[in-house]
Enzyme design. Structure first.
Site, PDB file in Angstrom:
ATOM      1  N   GLY A  59       0.492  -5.176   0.968  1.00 18.07           N
ATOM      2  CA  GLY A  59      -0.529  -5.055   0.085  1.00 18.07           C
ATOM      3  C   GLY A  59      -0.057  -5.825  -1.313  1.00 18.07           C
ATOM      4  CD  GLU A  73       1.461  -6.075   5.476  1.00 16.50           C
ATOM      5  OE1 GLU A  73       2.494  -6.808   5.799  1.00 16.50           O
ATOM      6  OE2 GLU A  73       0.747  -5.932   4.463  1.00 16.50           O
ATOM      7  CD  GLU A 131      -2.451  -7.590   2.590  1.00 14.82           C
ATOM      8  OE1 GLU A 131      -2.328  -6.603   2.296  1.00 14.82           O
ATOM      9  OE2 GLU A 131      -3.343  -7.932   3.460  1.00 14.82           O
ATOM     10  CB  ALA A 157      -0.966  -0.021   1.283  1.00 21.68           C
TER      11      ALA A 157
HETATM   12  C1  3H9 Z   1       0.572  -2.423   3.513  1.00 22.75           C
HETATM   13  O1  3H9 Z   1       0.818  -2.685   2.320  1.00 22.75           O
HETATM   14  C2  3H9 Z   1      -0.725  -2.646   4.085  1.00 22.75           C
HETATM   15  C3  3H9 Z   1      -1.498  -3.613   3.550  1.00 22.75           C
HETATM   16  O2  3H9 Z   1      -1.683  -4.667   4.146  1.00 22.75           O
HETATM   17  C4  3H9 Z   1      -2.676  -3.083   2.980  1.00 22.75           C
HETATM   18  C5  3H9 Z   1      -3.420  -2.349   3.804  1.00 22.75           C
HETATM   19  C6  3H9 Z   1      -4.992  -1.951   2.962  1.00 22.75           C
HETATM   20  N1  3H9 Z   1       4.707   3.236  -0.090  1.00 22.75           N
HETATM   21  O3  3H9 Z   1      13.518   2.099   0.394  1.00 22.75           O
HETATM   22  P1  3H9 Z   1      13.725   2.571  -0.915  1.00 22.75           P
HETATM   23  C7  3H9 Z   1       9.484   4.802  -1.282  1.00 22.75           C
HETATM   24  S1  3H9 Z   1       1.749  -1.602   4.276  1.00 22.75           S
HETATM   25  C8  3H9 Z   1       5.202   4.666  -0.467  1.00 22.75           C
HETATM   26  O4  3H9 Z   1      14.877   3.725  -0.955  1.00 22.75           O
HETATM   27  P2  3H9 Z   1      15.016   0.318  -2.066  1.00 22.75           P
HETATM   28  C9  3H9 Z   1      10.281   5.225  -0.375  1.00 22.75           C
HETATM   29  O5  3H9 Z   1       9.930   6.362   0.297  1.00 22.75           O
HETATM   30  C10 3H9 Z   1       3.304  -1.249   3.397  1.00 22.75           C
HETATM   31  N2  3H9 Z   1       6.458   4.875  -1.008  1.00 22.75           N
HETATM   32  O6  3H9 Z   1      14.316   1.770  -2.235  1.00 22.75           O
HETATM   33  C11 3H9 Z   1      11.450   5.874  -1.254  1.00 22.75           C
HETATM   34  O7  3H9 Z   1      10.943   7.270  -1.675  1.00 22.75           O
HETATM   35  P3  3H9 Z   1      12.085   8.342  -2.081  1.00 22.75           P
HETATM   36  C12 3H9 Z   1       4.053  -2.535   3.254  1.00 22.75           C
HETATM   37  C13 3H9 Z   1       7.363   3.828  -0.779  1.00 22.75           C
HETATM   38  O8  3H9 Z   1      15.190  -0.341  -3.206  1.00 22.75           O
HETATM   39  C14 3H9 Z   1      11.378   4.983  -2.697  1.00 22.75           C
HETATM   40  O9  3H9 Z   1      10.138   4.352  -2.843  1.00 22.75           O
HETATM   41  N3  3H9 Z   1       5.273  -2.523   2.529  1.00 22.75           N
HETATM   42  C15 3H9 Z   1       6.882   2.526  -0.209  1.00 22.75           C
HETATM   43  O10 3H9 Z   1      15.979   0.166  -0.970  1.00 22.75           O
HETATM   44  C16 3H9 Z   1      12.424   4.073  -2.658  1.00 22.75           C
HETATM   45  O11 3H9 Z   1      12.392   3.169  -1.560  1.00 22.75           O
HETATM   46  C17 3H9 Z   1       6.233  -2.052   2.867  1.00 22.75           C
HETATM   47  O12 3H9 Z   1       6.551  -2.076   4.007  1.00 22.75           O
HETATM   48  C18 3H9 Z   1       5.510   2.355   0.035  1.00 22.75           C
HETATM   49  N4  3H9 Z   1       4.970   1.098   0.260  1.00 22.75           N
HETATM   50  O13 3H9 Z   1      13.939  -0.517  -1.205  1.00 22.75           O
HETATM   51  C19 3H9 Z   1       7.552  -2.033   1.852  1.00 22.75           C
HETATM   52  N5  3H9 Z   1       7.900   1.693  -0.528  1.00 22.75           N
HETATM   53  O14 3H9 Z   1      13.028   7.852  -3.107  1.00 22.75           O
HETATM   54  C20 3H9 Z   1       8.241  -0.781   2.320  1.00 22.75           C
HETATM   55  C21 3H9 Z   1       8.951   2.445  -0.741  1.00 22.75           C
HETATM   56  O15 3H9 Z   1      11.311   9.616  -2.080  1.00 22.75           O
HETATM   57  N6  3H9 Z   1       9.236  -0.646   1.159  1.00 22.75           N
HETATM   58  N7  3H9 Z   1       8.648   3.883  -0.993  1.00 22.75           N
HETATM   59  O16 3H9 Z   1      12.816   8.472  -0.631  1.00 22.75           O
HETATM   60  C22 3H9 Z   1      10.444  -1.503   1.322  1.00 22.75           C
HETATM   61  O17 3H9 Z   1      10.479  -2.168   2.094  1.00 22.75           O
HETATM   62  C23 3H9 Z   1      11.540  -0.810   0.221  1.00 22.75           C
HETATM   63  O18 3H9 Z   1      11.362   0.634  -0.114  1.00 22.75           O
HETATM   64  C24 3H9 Z   1      11.922  -1.746  -1.002  1.00 22.75           C
HETATM   65  C25 3H9 Z   1      12.740  -1.098  -1.768  1.00 22.75           C
HETATM   66  C26 3H9 Z   1      12.492  -3.126  -0.523  1.00 22.75           C
HETATM   67  C27 3H9 Z   1      10.637  -1.874  -1.470  1.00 22.75           C
END
Ligand code: 3H9
Length: 707
Positions: free
Chosen positions: A106, A129, A109, A63
C-alpha cells in the site's frame, strides 16, 4: 488531524508527514489523516505544491498487516485507500512523494497515486503482497504497469521482490534520486513542478503496450508461476490483475483487482502466509533474553572441520565480512575443503550472485590452518567435526584450553547433547549449539541450542549474529535431535513404514510433494545421505526399546552400499547429473524383505500418506512444545519452513494442524495409535487441546513455555 499525520508549510509547499512507527503502516487513522491534510491544502491558496513523506526509518511499508485478520467482506474493500488515492491524483496541486527506506505494498500504491516521486538512493519500492498470499489491493496492479510497463509490473507483482531506487528510476516508477537531505530535495522538486499541469498516473496509458506483446508477457508469467511458485494462488491472481490493466479501462481494472484481492484475503493461504510473517518476527522474542541484553562483539571466528558443513559455515561468516580460521587435521582434508569453497564461490559468480572481485575478497577472509595457534584471538568458534560425542568432547576440551575467556564455543551438532559437550569445558556458560542446515551457505534456518548453563549474553549474541548472517535463528532446548530433527525422525519413519505396508516409493514422495513439501521424504533421505541416519541409529541402538517397530528397509539399502545420491543409488537411482529415476530393483527388494518380515501389503491412498507423515510431525511437535524445548508452536513452524522445505502457504506443520482442527488431528492420531501401536501414542498436549477445543497457537499465547 490525527497524531499519525502532520501538516506543515514551507514557503508555498505543504509538507504532509506520516508518523506511525515503526514502519508507517497505513493503520486506521493514517489514510484519514492524509485526506484531511489534502482538504486543508485545497483551501489554502498560498500552497502551490505538496510533499508527502514518512518520518522515522522508512516511508510506508504497506497496509497494516495486523488489520487483515479483522477484515470481513463488508469492510475490506481497498481498506479505505482507494478513494484517498483518487483524491491525491485529482489534487489540483502537484503531489511529490518523497521515499526513503521502503515504499512497499500500500506504500507504493500511495506513492504512485502521487504525481511525482523522488527517493534517496538506498530506497526500495515493491509490491510484496504475494508473500502474504495477497495481491496489491489499492490499484497497484493498475497504476504500476502505467508507470513501469507491463513486463516490469507483472514481475514485481508476481514475485513480490523489490526494485532499488536506481532500477525504479530506470523504469519510470520514480522521477529523481535525491542526493543529500530527502525533504530538502523533495521540496525543491515540488517548487519546480508547482503551477504546471500534473500527470495523473491512471491516465498515463502510453506504457500499456500492445495486445500481442502483453499476451506473450502474461502467458510466460503464468508458466513461470506454475513452475517456480508451485501451489501458490496469489501470484496467479496478481498476473490476472495486471492482465486486466492491459485490457480494461482503469476503473474496471480496479474492480477486477478488488475481486481478486478479496478472494486472496479470505483464502487459507493468505492466513497461513501472514502467520509466517509474524512468526518469523516473533521468533526473535525470548522472554528471559530481552532486546536490551548485552551482546558480545563478534569480529573474528574460527571453524573446526572443513567438511561440507564446516566449509559452508566458513563461507557464511566470510560472506558478511567476518574473518574466519578454517581448521582441519590434515592437509588433504583442508585442501579438499578449500577446493569445495572455491567451487561454490565460482558457481555463485557464474550465476551472477556476486562479482569475481567480491568472491576473491570473501575467499581472502578464510584462513586455512592445521593448528590451534591463532585460536586465542577469535571471538567465536564453531565446531563442525564428525558427529560423535567422544570426538566433540575432545575438540571442546582443546578449545577450552586455547580460546580466550569470553569467546563463544559453539557446536554444529545436529543431535548430540550440548550439555554433555559443554561438560568437557570449564566454561559451559559460553557453550551453545549453532545447528546450521545443509548447504549452510544457502539454507536460512539456524537452530540455536540453549544448554542448561548457556548465558543470556551468549544467546543474545547468537540470535543477533543469525540476523547478520541472513539466517532465521530459532532458540530451541537441548533434547535429542533438538526440534527439527527430533520431529523429522517420526516423519521419515512413517514414510518408510508406508513403503513397507505397500505404498510405492514414488507414491509416498509424490503425495508429500503434492501437499507442497519441496521434496518427498525418501528423496530427501537420498539427498542427505542414507548412511548418516544409519550410523546414528547404530550409535544409539542401545536406546531402542525392545518390541517397538522399527523401519528396516533403509538400513538394508545402506548394507548394500546404497547411500543415496552420493553413491548413485539409494531409494532411487541417479545419473551423472544426479537426476533421480525409480529403481525397480528396490521395489523388488522391498517386496522380498517385507514378505520375509511377514508384513502383508495393501493399497494406501495419498490422503493416508499425507496424514501419517504430517501427523507424525505434529504429534512429536506437540510433545516438544509441552516439554518446553520450543518456545511456541510458531517457532516450530519457522523451523520447518526454513529448514525442511515445508510449504509456506500451509504455514508450517503446527499451523496446518490448527487449520485442520486439533480435534480432527487428535482423532486421526488415535486411530493410528489403535492400528499401529505405541509409537502413535497421542501427545498429552494434543489430547488436552482437542478436549478443550483449543489450538496450538492459543496454547503458545496463553501458556508459553521456557526453552
Ligand atoms: C498491503 O500493503 C496491501 C495493499 O495492497 C493494500 C490493501 C488495501 N503492518 O520486519 P521488521 C512490523 S499488504 C504491520 O522486524 P525490518 C513488524 O511486525 C502489506 N506491521 O523490520 C515488526 O513488529 P515487531 C505489504 C508491520 O526493518 C516491525 O514492524 N507490505 C508491517 O527488518 C518491524 O518490522 C509488506 O508486506 C506492516 N505492513 O524490515 C511489508 N511491516 O517489532 C512487510 C512491518 O512488533 N514488512 N511491521 O515484531 C516488511 O517487509 C519489513 O517489515 C520491512 C522492515 C522491510 C518494512
Amino acid at each position: 488531524m490525527t497524531e499519525l499525520v502532520q501538516l506543515a508549510r514551507d514557503n508555498g509547499v505543504a509538507i504532509i508527514t506520516i508518523n506511525n512507527p515503526p514502519v508507517n503502516a497505513l493503520s486506521p487513522g493514517v489514510p484519514g489523516g492524509i485526506s484531511e491534510a489534502l482538504d486543508q491544502i485545497a483551501q489554502d491558496d498560498g500552497i502551490k505544491a505538496v510533499v508527502l513523506i514518512g518520518s522515522g526509518r522508512t516511508f510506508v511499508a504497506g497496509a497494516d498487516i495486523k488489520e487483515f485478520g479483522k477484515m470481513t467482506s463488508g469492510n475490506a474493500r481497498g481498506a479505505g485507500l482507494l478513494p484517498l488515492l483518487l483524491k491525491i491524483e485529482d489534487s489540483g496541486k502537484p503531489v511529490v512523494v518523497a521515499i526513503h527506506g521502503t515504499a512497499f505494498g500500500g506504500g507504493l500504491e500511495l506513492a504512485i497515486a502521487g504525481h511525482y516521486r523522488v527517493a534517496v538512493s538506498t530506497a526500495q519500492v515493491g509490491q510484496p503482497e504475494v508473500k502474504l498470499g495477497l495481491i496489491p489491493g489499492a490499484g497497484g496492479t493498475q497504476r504500476l504497469p502505467r508507470l513501469a510497463g507491463v513486463a516490469k509490473a507483472v514481475e514485481m507483482c508476481m514475485s513480490g521482490n523489490p526494485a532499488t531506487a536506481e532500477e525504479a528510476l530506470r523504469f519510470g516508477i520514480i522521477d529523481r534520486i535525491v542526493e543529500g537531505d530527502l525533504l530538502t530535495g523533495a521540496v525543491a522538486f515540488a517548487r519546480e513542478v508547482a503551477g504546471k499541469p500534473a500527470p495523473k498516473t491512471r491516465e498515463r496509458n502510453e506504457k500499456l503496450g500492445n495486445a500481442a506483446d502483453n499476451a506473450m508477457i502474461i502467458s510466460s508469467a503464468r508458466e513461470a508461476a506454475a513452475k517456480k511458485q508451485r501451489g501458490l494462488l496469489a501470484p496467479v491472481a496478481a498476473i490476472s490483475a495486471v492482465e486486466a490493466a492491459t485490457k480494461l479501462p482503469f476503473e474496471e481494472g480496479c474492480k477486477t483487482e478488488q475481486k481478486l484481492f478479496l478472494d486472496c484475503l479470505f483464502s487459507e493461504q493468505s492466513k497461513s502466509l501472514i502467520h509466517v510473517f509474524f512468526s518469523e518476527r516473533e521468533v526473535a522474542k525470548i522472554p528471559d533474553v530481552p532486546k536490551d541484553t548485552p551482546v558480545l562483539p563478534i569480529n573474528s571466528a574460527a571453524v573446526v572441520g572443513a567438511g561440507t558443513m564446516g566449509g559452508g559455515i566458513a563461507m557464511v561468516l566470510a560472506n558478511v565480512g567476518i574473518p574466519v580460521l578454517l581448521k582441519e587435521v590434515d592437509q588433504t582434508a583442508l585442501d579438499r575443503g578449500l577446493a569445495t569453497i572455491r567451487l561454490n564461490y565460482a558457481n555463485s559468480v557464474r550465476r551472477g550472485r556476486f562479482s569475481q572481485q567480491s568472491a576473491e575478497e570473501r575467499l581472502k577472509l578464510i584462513t586455512p590452518t592445521l593448528t590451534y595457534d591463532d585460536f586465542p584471538n577469535v571471538d567465536l568458534v564453531i565446531e563442525a567435526v564428525f558427529e560423535g560425542m567422544a570426538l566433540k568432547k575432545e575438540v571442546f576440551k582443546e578449545l577450552d584450553r586455547v580460546c580466550k575467556l569470553g569467546a563463544i564455543l559453539a557446536s554444529n551438532t545436529s543431535t548430540l547433547s550440548i550439555d554433555e559437550i559443554a561438560s568437557s569445558t570449564s566454561r559451559p556458560a559460553f557453550v551453545i549449539g549453532t545447528h546450521f542446515f545443509s548447504p549452510a551457505n544457502v539454507m536460512r534456518l539456524l537452530e540455536i541450542v540453549r544448554g542448561q548453563a548457556t548465558s543470556r549474553k551468549v544467546i543474545a549474541t547468537c540470535m543477533q549474529l543469525s540476523k547478520k548472517l541472513g539466517k532465521v535463528g530459532v532458540l530451541v532446548g537441548n533434547c535429542r535431535g533438538f526440534v527439527g530433527n527430533r520431529m523429522f525422525g517420526p516423519y521419515r519413519r512413517e514414510a518408510q513404514f508406508l513403503v513397507e505396508e505397500g505404498a510405492g516409493i514414488v507414491a509416498v514422495d509424490q503425495a508429500l510433494s503434492d501437499f507442497g513439501m519441496a521434496m518427498g521424504p525418501l528423496a530427501t533421505g537420498d539427498l542427505a545421505g542414507l548412511d548418516v541416519g544409519w550410523r546414528i541409529r547404530k550409535e544409539y541402538s542401545y536406546l531402542q526399546e525392545p518390541g517397538i517397530r522399527q523401519p528396516f528397509v533403509e538400513d538394508r539399502l545402506c548394507e548394500l552400499g546404497r547411500y543415496g545420491q552420493k553413491t548413485g543409488a539409494g531409494w532411487y537411482k541417479y545419473d551423472e547429473q544426479r537426476q533421480a529415476t525409480a529403481d525397480p530393483i528396490v521395489d523388488e527388494l522391498v517386496r522380498k524383505w517385507v514378505a520375509e518380515a511377514g508384513i502383508v501389503q495393501r493399497q494406501i491412498s495419498a490422503a493416508e500418506i499425507v496424514d501419517r507423515c504430517l501427523y507424525a510431525l505434529v504429534n512429536e511437535g506437540a510433545r516438544i512444545l509441552e516439554e518446553g524445548f520450543a518456545l511456541r508452536a510458531s517457532d516450530i513452524d519457522v523451523i520447518y519452513l526454513n529448514g525442511y522445505g515445508s510449504p509456506t502457504y500451509r504455514g508450517g506443520p503446527m499451523w496446518y494442524a490448527d487449520t485442520v482442527g486439533i480435534r480432527k488431528v487428535y482423532e486421526r492420531v488415535s486411530e493410528f495409535h489403535r492400528q499401529q501401536g505405541e509409537i502413535w501414542q497421542p501427545a498429552p498436549l494434543l489430547k488436552r487441546l482437542a478436549e478443550e477445543g483449543k489450538t496450538f497457537a492459543e496454547f503458545s499465547n496463553e501458556e508459553g513455555a521456557a526453552a
